[in-house]
Design a protein around this motif. Sequence first.
Motif, PDB file in Angstrom:
ATOM      1  N   HIS A 245      -3.212  -4.583  -7.461  1.00  0.00           N
ATOM      2  CA  HIS A 245      -4.501  -4.565  -7.234  1.00  0.00           C
ATOM      3  C   HIS A 245      -4.875  -3.109  -6.544  1.00  0.00           C
ATOM      4  O   HIS A 245      -5.954  -2.540  -6.817  1.00  0.00           O
ATOM      5  CB  HIS A 245      -4.823  -5.660  -5.864  1.00  0.00           C
ATOM      6  N   GLY A 246      -4.072  -2.586  -5.804  1.00  0.00           N
ATOM      7  CA  GLY A 246      -4.146  -1.081  -5.338  1.00  0.00           C
ATOM      8  C   GLY A 246      -4.351  -0.097  -6.487  1.00  0.00           C
ATOM      9  O   GLY A 246      -5.008   0.674  -6.424  1.00  0.00           O
ATOM     10  N   LEU A 247      -3.510  -0.250  -7.635  1.00  0.00           N
ATOM     11  CA  LEU A 247      -3.561   0.741  -8.593  1.00  0.00           C
ATOM     12  C   LEU A 247      -4.954   0.530  -9.221  1.00  0.00           C
ATOM     13  O   LEU A 247      -5.515   1.539  -9.609  1.00  0.00           O
ATOM     14  CB  LEU A 247      -2.423   0.392  -9.379  1.00  0.00           C
ATOM     15  N   GLU A 248      -5.252  -0.558  -9.404  1.00  0.00           N
ATOM     16  CA  GLU A 248      -6.622  -1.033 -10.119  1.00  0.00           C
ATOM     17  C   GLU A 248      -7.744  -0.323  -9.222  1.00  0.00           C
ATOM     18  O   GLU A 248      -8.836   0.224  -9.849  1.00  0.00           O
ATOM     19  CB  GLU A 248      -6.440  -2.568 -10.427  1.00  0.00           C
ATOM     20  N   THR A 249      -7.702  -0.572  -7.975  1.00  0.00           N
ATOM     21  CA  THR A 249      -8.764  -0.050  -7.162  1.00  0.00           C
ATOM     22  C   THR A 249      -8.950   1.618  -7.412  1.00  0.00           C
ATOM     23  O   THR A 249     -10.020   1.971  -7.362  1.00  0.00           O
ATOM     24  CB  THR A 249      -8.498  -0.231  -5.791  1.00  0.00           C
TER      25      THR A 249
ATOM     26  N   GLY B 185       2.515  10.564  -7.349  1.00  0.00           N
ATOM     27  CA  GLY B 185       3.245  10.984  -8.645  1.00  0.00           C
ATOM     28  C   GLY B 185       2.143  11.210  -9.477  1.00  0.00           C
ATOM     29  O   GLY B 185       2.030  12.370 -10.341  1.00  0.00           O
ATOM     30  N   HIS B 186       1.200  10.369  -9.620  1.00  0.00           N
ATOM     31  CA  HIS B 186       0.046  10.272 -10.659  1.00  0.00           C
ATOM     32  C   HIS B 186      -0.717  11.723 -10.390  1.00  0.00           C
ATOM     33  O   HIS B 186      -1.044  12.414 -11.235  1.00  0.00           O
ATOM     34  CB  HIS B 186      -0.556   9.063 -10.468  1.00  0.00           C
TER      35      HIS B 186
ATOM     36  N   GLU C 206       0.898  -1.327  -0.042  1.00  0.00           N
ATOM     37  CA  GLU C 206       0.228   0.094  -0.025  1.00  0.00           C
ATOM     38  C   GLU C 206       0.875   1.241  -0.058  1.00  0.00           C
ATOM     39  O   GLU C 206       0.364   2.293  -0.708  1.00  0.00           O
ATOM     40  CB  GLU C 206      -0.951  -0.015   1.182  1.00  0.00           C
ATOM     41  N   SER C 207       1.770   1.075   0.628  1.00  0.00           N
ATOM     42  CA  SER C 207       2.835   2.526   0.524  1.00  0.00           C
ATOM     43  C   SER C 207       3.388   2.688  -0.840  1.00  0.00           C
ATOM     44  O   SER C 207       3.544   3.840  -1.233  1.00  0.00           O
ATOM     45  CB  SER C 207       4.228   2.011   1.697  1.00  0.00           C
ATOM     46  N   ASP C 208       3.700   1.354  -1.669  1.00  0.00           N
ATOM     47  CA  ASP C 208       4.038   1.690  -3.013  1.00  0.00           C
ATOM     48  C   ASP C 208       2.942   2.246  -3.638  1.00  0.00           C
ATOM     49  O   ASP C 208       3.205   3.383  -4.574  1.00  0.00           O
ATOM     50  CB  ASP C 208       4.450   0.392  -3.718  1.00  0.00           C
ATOM     51  N   VAL C 209       1.679   1.926  -3.544  1.00  0.00           N
ATOM     52  CA  VAL C 209       0.652   2.549  -4.005  1.00  0.00           C
ATOM     53  C   VAL C 209       0.461   3.931  -4.091  1.00  0.00           C
ATOM     54  O   VAL C 209       0.108   4.956  -4.800  1.00  0.00           O
ATOM     55  CB  VAL C 209      -0.662   1.811  -3.869  1.00  0.00           C
TER      56      VAL C 209
END
Length: 429
Positions: A246-250, A151-152, A142-145
Amino acid sequence: MNSPLDIHRLQGTADLLPAESFRWTQAEQVIRGTMLRFGFGEIRFPVLEPTELFARGTGASTDIVQKEMYTLTDRGGRSLTLRPEGTPSVVRAYLEENLGSQRPVWKLFYLGPMFRAERPQKGRYRQFHQFGAEMIGAASPESDVELIALGHTILRDLGMNAVRLHLNSIGSPDARRAHNEKLLAFLEQPDVFQKIDEDCRRRVQTNPLRVFDCKNEECVRILRHAPTIDQFLTAEDQEHFARVRHGLETLGIAYDLDPRMVRGLDYYTRTTFEFKTNLLGAQDTVCGGGRYDLLVETFGGPATPAVGFASGIERILAAVGESDVAPVALPRLDVFVCGLGDNARGLTAAILSRLRGLGLSADTDFLGRGLKAQMKEANRLAARLALIVGDDEIARGRFALRQMDGGGQSEIPADPSQWDKGLFVGVNA
RNA sequence: GUGGGUGUAGCUCAGUUGGUUAGAGCACCAGGUUGUGGCCCUGGGGGUCAAGGGUUCAAAUCCCUUCAUCCACCCCA
């Protein structure tokens, strides 16, 4: 050129004049604002650091350390280096200020100039500017996400819509070692080694992973059969990566899996990512980062996971300039004071002081020019209002106030102490 | 570090097979309006033709060198 000055700006550096520096200030405000909303606090660290910080942190085998650092020796004989990137300094400060013992997780960002002694080209400069964010102390996917989302969001807030997220996991050091072995074995097969180009043969010696960066069509074709890192990830690496995706997709953040993506720095582990644009030519990465779980340890600190990214401001502004986003206009001047004659010019300083004190931007002529020239100047500065102060006005006790847009003109009392801001709020204010 | 392109006014660029005093647009200044900007008209200032050397009766133009700059490689933001 024909300048009497024989001292010049260094190659790969830039002077930013007001029209451009205004864009920068605005971008910096956007960056700081979004960073703070994500809970990142600003860290400012020195531009000059001990050379050893980068040799160990960035990595002795990287191009940055081997050939791109501005390094000098001070009078005490110490080797100092103009920072080529921010992450090692953040980690140094984390250890030096003993941050780990105050809180388990730190979210820090920075913004400022970096220096690399490369040959300049489009999107690449010797003094350039990066903002970056680091989260130190968290190992969770989750910290990566969080970092990728940050950044996004900043890129989007800055007006960069044409970016694509490239995502990879380079796994743990064990996985990389295994992959490297198999990749080398593949590349050293005679029928492969003979077909790849000279650059790639050199890469086999220096950094085999880099062959995946090759743009030669023949190499790209051959390397389609080369083993990629994703085949070597441990179960834990895979689990971590799956949760990042998964986190990015969410969050609805689209990405391209890119098992051939290579990052130039030594310290990455597991997740790596880049935001790329097609508006910039060869230097198309506007933001790059990843996880670096072992860096704190290499400086003698406790095992501390971390993840971060860095992003290039020049590249973002260039890309936004290339896109169809409307350029930001310089702010307009509120009032230009036209002083006519010595009496009037004796009053302008007090008039300006009052206007500025009311929170208005105000300027005047300092060359003793006539009214026509002053009106022209007011027009050039995109002033909303021109305040005309001449002998007639002083005698009548009323100054003329001209609307620069419509051309309408009215009068206001000559005594500045009677003014309030509402007097100067024009139709377009 | 390697390869290629480009250097003419503040900016963007013309400049013929080498030929008289190097041009245009924009920008700047002034006048047309003795106190009113934008649009228009008229006029003006501004150049070591990147620098140095060479060829020639003559060089912005041809040759050499250097410098700057841009793009690409390498690599990265």
